[in-house]
Structure formats: structure tokens, C-alpha cells
Design a protein around this motif. Structure first.
Motif, PDB file in Angstrom:
ATOM      1  N   SER A  73      -6.171 -12.633  -4.349  1.00 51.72           N
ATOM      2  CA  SER A  73      -5.548 -11.145  -4.795  1.00 51.72           C
ATOM      3  C   SER A  73      -4.475 -10.829  -3.812  1.00 51.72           C
ATOM      4  N   LYS A  74      -4.850 -11.351  -2.470  1.00 54.51           N
ATOM      5  CA  LYS A  74      -3.537 -10.949  -1.280  1.00 54.51           C
ATOM      6  C   LYS A  74      -2.504 -11.534  -1.656  1.00 54.51           C
ATOM      7  N   GLU A  75      -2.746 -12.830  -2.140  1.00 52.67           N
ATOM      8  CA  GLU A  75      -1.393 -13.679  -2.171  1.00 52.67           C
ATOM      9  C   GLU A  75      -0.708 -13.306  -3.599  1.00 52.67           C
ATOM     10  N   VAL A  76      -1.488 -12.869  -4.462  1.00 49.32           N
ATOM     11  CA  VAL A  76      -0.749 -12.273  -5.609  1.00 49.32           C
ATOM     12  C   VAL A  76       0.166 -11.041  -5.417  1.00 49.32           C
ATOM     13  N   LYS A  77      -0.463 -10.112  -4.408  1.00 52.74           N
ATOM     14  CA  LYS A  77       0.357  -9.009  -4.166  1.00 52.74           C
ATOM     15  C   LYS A  77       1.543  -9.459  -3.096  1.00 52.74           C
ATOM     16  N   GLN A  78       1.513 -10.524  -2.348  1.00 49.54           N
ATOM     17  CA  GLN A  78       2.436 -11.110  -1.740  1.00 49.54           C
ATOM     18  C   GLN A  78       3.667 -11.511  -2.714  1.00 49.54           C
ATOM     19  N   TYR A  79       3.281 -12.337  -3.450  1.00 49.63           N
ATOM     20  CA  TYR A  79       4.145 -12.824  -4.689  1.00 49.63           C
ATOM     21  C   TYR A  79       5.051 -11.578  -4.988  1.00 49.63           C
ATOM     22  N   VAL A  80       4.276 -10.748  -5.845  1.00 50.52           N
ATOM     23  CA  VAL A  80       4.783  -9.561  -6.402  1.00 50.52           C
ATOM     24  C   VAL A  80       5.856  -8.882  -5.395  1.00 50.52           C
ATOM     25  N   LYS A  81       5.516  -8.620  -4.317  1.00 50.45           N
ATOM     26  CA  LYS A  81       6.281  -8.065  -3.202  1.00 50.45           C
ATOM     27  C   LYS A  81       7.800  -8.868  -3.008  1.00 50.45           C
ATOM     28  N   SER A  82       7.467 -10.093  -3.134  1.00 52.95           N
ATOM     29  CA  SER A  82       8.504 -11.138  -2.806  1.00 52.95           C
ATOM     30  C   SER A  82       9.530 -11.283  -4.103  1.00 52.95           C
ATOM     31  N   VAL A  83       8.853 -10.879  -5.224  1.00 54.92           N
ATOM     32  CA  VAL A  83       9.755 -10.906  -6.606  1.00 54.92           C
ATOM     33  C   VAL A  83      10.527  -9.662  -6.631  1.00 54.92           C
ATOM     34  N   PHE A  84       9.894  -8.500  -6.552  1.00 55.37           N
ATOM     35  CA  PHE A  84      10.312  -7.134  -6.657  1.00 55.37           C
ATOM     36  C   PHE A  84      10.753  -6.197  -5.738  1.00 55.37           C
ATOM     37  N   GLY A  85      10.284  -6.798  -4.509  1.00 58.29           N
ATOM     38  CA  GLY A  85      10.731  -5.926  -3.206  1.00 58.29           C
ATOM     39  C   GLY A  85       9.442  -5.023  -2.646  1.00 58.29           C
ATOM     40  N   ALA A  86       9.495  -4.798  -1.591  1.00 61.64           N
ATOM     41  CA  ALA A  86       8.359  -3.913  -0.885  1.00 61.64           C
ATOM     42  C   ALA A  86       8.655  -2.578  -1.453  1.00 61.64           C
ATOM     43  N   THR A  87       9.786  -2.051  -1.689  1.00 65.10           N
ATOM     44  CA  THR A  87       9.835  -0.685  -2.042  1.00 65.10           C
ATOM     45  C   THR A  87       9.704  -0.679  -3.591  1.00 65.10           C
ATOM     46  N   SER A  88       9.435  -1.663  -4.255  1.00 64.53           N
ATOM     47  CA  SER A  88       9.613  -1.625  -5.654  1.00 64.53           C
ATOM     48  C   SER A  88       8.340  -0.682  -6.555  1.00 64.53           C
ATOM     49  N   PRO A  89       8.685  -0.119  -7.573  1.00 68.25           N
ATOM     50  CA  PRO A  89       7.545   0.124  -8.138  1.00 68.25           C
ATOM     51  C   PRO A  89       6.433  -0.561  -8.682  1.00 68.25           C
ATOM     52  N   GLN A  90       6.760  -1.864  -8.928  1.00 67.57           N
ATOM     53  CA  GLN A  90       5.812  -2.860  -8.961  1.00 67.57           C
ATOM     54  C   GLN A  90       5.119  -3.023  -8.098  1.00 67.57           C
TER      55      GLN A  90
END
Length: 248
Positions: free
Chosen positions: A218-235
Motif C-alpha cells: 500500500s505504501k508503494e501504491v501511494k508512492q506510485y500515484v505520487k510519482s504519476v500525478f504529483g505530490a500536490t495533485s488531488p489524486q
């Protein structure tokens, strides 16, 4: 969810699993944009992880129920042992003239009363698995000792030609039946705890393994989403607040 001792209870485990389901739902909502290379992060793998974790949790809860029931049944089987042993010695005292035999019976009764040891309670919580395991081990030794001393007390009665009470519960045959029941309930509990302990290990492996566990994935999923959409993204903001409390 607060990182407290309660987070390591069954409720805490269930919350981690439920939060994974929420995480999967959000990831599905991202459509084709959610396309990780790592196999363990793909939607199909996450769904399999969720189902496996849920199954392990259910199995653990079932084994815990069996263990609790076995604990209660053993406690019931041993509940009247102390007063019964005292009654036995008193019945022997009014019939047996051999002082050594009576002394042996009193000695076993004294051990059964456990006057020098405090009562041992088996925890029903797994908040600290090491403490629980140690307490259960100590308790098991206590019950094994009671069985052994009660068996020895019965052997004294069997050797006495004078011991022949009219009371049904004090007759040697009745006492032998009780000993058999105590042994049976004790054995059932031993097996029940073994199965419960193994189920906890299996559940903890799938939830908390440092490489493949639910919390790590789950931690890695969050990191992936962060890398794709950005740290400040709504996603990322959608999923960043979904907490997974790793068991210590």
C-alpha cells in the motif's frame, strides 16, 4: 486511525484490510493512468492481496473463537478441583489409618491448592503476542501440574483399602472419569492454541511482511500515484490520508 495498542487487535487488522479496499477503488478510478510496471502494484494483484488478507483474517478470528471456547471449557473442567481435592482428603482422613498414605494425600492436595502461587489468567487479547505466548506457556505448565498432582492423589486412593466413600463424586471411578475429562479438555486447548497461533503468523505474514505485506504494498501504491500525478495533485491527496498501521 491512531497508532495505539488497539491498532494491533483484530479491529486494527481489519481496518488495514478495509483501507486497502478503499485504496484499490481510488486506483481503479484513475483508469489507464494507473499503470505501474511492478506486478504487485497492478489492480489484479491488489485485489488478490485483498482477498487473501481477508481470508487470513477470517481464519484467525475463527481459530481465536475455538481457542476462547476451549479455554472456557477447560476452566469449567478444573473449576471445582480444589474443593473436590479437599473433600477427598477429608474422606480419606476418616477412613485411612496409615499415616504415610494420608500424608501423601495431603501433600498432593496442598500442591493442587496452589497456595504459594497466584492465579494465572490467560489473556484473550493479542496486543503483545510475546507476553500472551509466555503467559499461556506458564498457564499450561500450571494445568499440567494440576493434572499430574490429581492423578497422583487418585493413585493414593487406589492403594488404600479403607477408602470407600458413599458419595458418588468421591468414588475412585468418578474421580478417574474427571481426570480423563480434564486431560481431554487440556489437550483440546493445546491444539486450539497451536492452530490459533499458526493462523496469526499466517495473517501477519500477508499483512506485515517487510517486502510483500499489505502495508508495504500500500505504501508503494501511494508512492506510485505520487510519482504519476504529483505530490500536490488531488489524486494523491485522495489516498495520502488512507492510513495503514504496521504491526510492531
Amino acid at each position: 486511525m491512531k497508532n495505539t495498542k488497539s491498532s494491533t487487535s483484530e479491529t486494527g487488522h481489519a481496518k488495514n484490510i478495509a483501507n486497502l479496499q478503499d485504496l484499490i477503488s481510488f486506483c481503479k478510478g484513475y483508469g489507464d493512468k494507473y499503470n505501474p510496471v511492478k506486478e504487485e502494484l497492478k489492480i489484479s494483484s491488489l485485489e488478490t492481496l485483498y482477498q487473501d488478507a481477508l481470508q487470513k483474517l477470517t481464519e484467525t478470528q475463527t481459530k481465536k473463537t475455538f481457542f476462547n471456547n476451549a479455554t472456557n471449557q477447560r476452566a469449567d473442567a478444573f473449576r471445582d478441583l480444589n474443593p473436590l481435592s479437599t473433600k477427598i482428603v477429608n474422606a480419606l482422613a476418616v477412613s485411612e489409618t496409615n499415616p504415610l498414605m494420608l500424608s501423601n494425600a495431603k501433600s498432593y492436595n496442598k500442591k493442587l491448592q496452589g497456595r504459594t502461587k497466584s492465579k494465572i489468567e490467560i489473556p484473550t487479547s493479542e496486543q503483545d503476542s510475546e507476553i500472551v505466548a509466555k503467559t499461556i506457556s506458564t498457564s499450561q505448565q500450571s494445568y499440567d501440574s494440576k493434572i499430574n498432582n490429581f492423578s497422583n492423589l487418585i493413585q493414593v486412593l487406589e492403594q488404600s483399602t479403607a477408602y470407600n466413600p458413599n458419595e458418588e463424586d468421591l468414588k475412585v471411578a468418578s474421580l478417574q472419569n474427571k481426570l480423563t475429562d480434564m486431560k481431554s479438555k487440556n489437550t483440546v486447548l493445546i491444539h486450539a492454541y497451536t492452530e490459533y497461533s499458526n493462523a496469526m503468523l499466517s495473517r501477519n505474514q500477508i499483512l506485515y511482511d517487510n517486502l510483500t505485506g499489505l502495508c508495504q504494498i500500500s505504501k508503494e501504491v501511494k508512492q506510485y500515484v505520487k510519482s504519476v500525478f504529483g505530490a500536490t495533485s488531488p489524486q494523491y491527496k485522495q489516498i495520502s490520508s488512507i492510513l495503514f498501521v504496521k504491526r510492531k
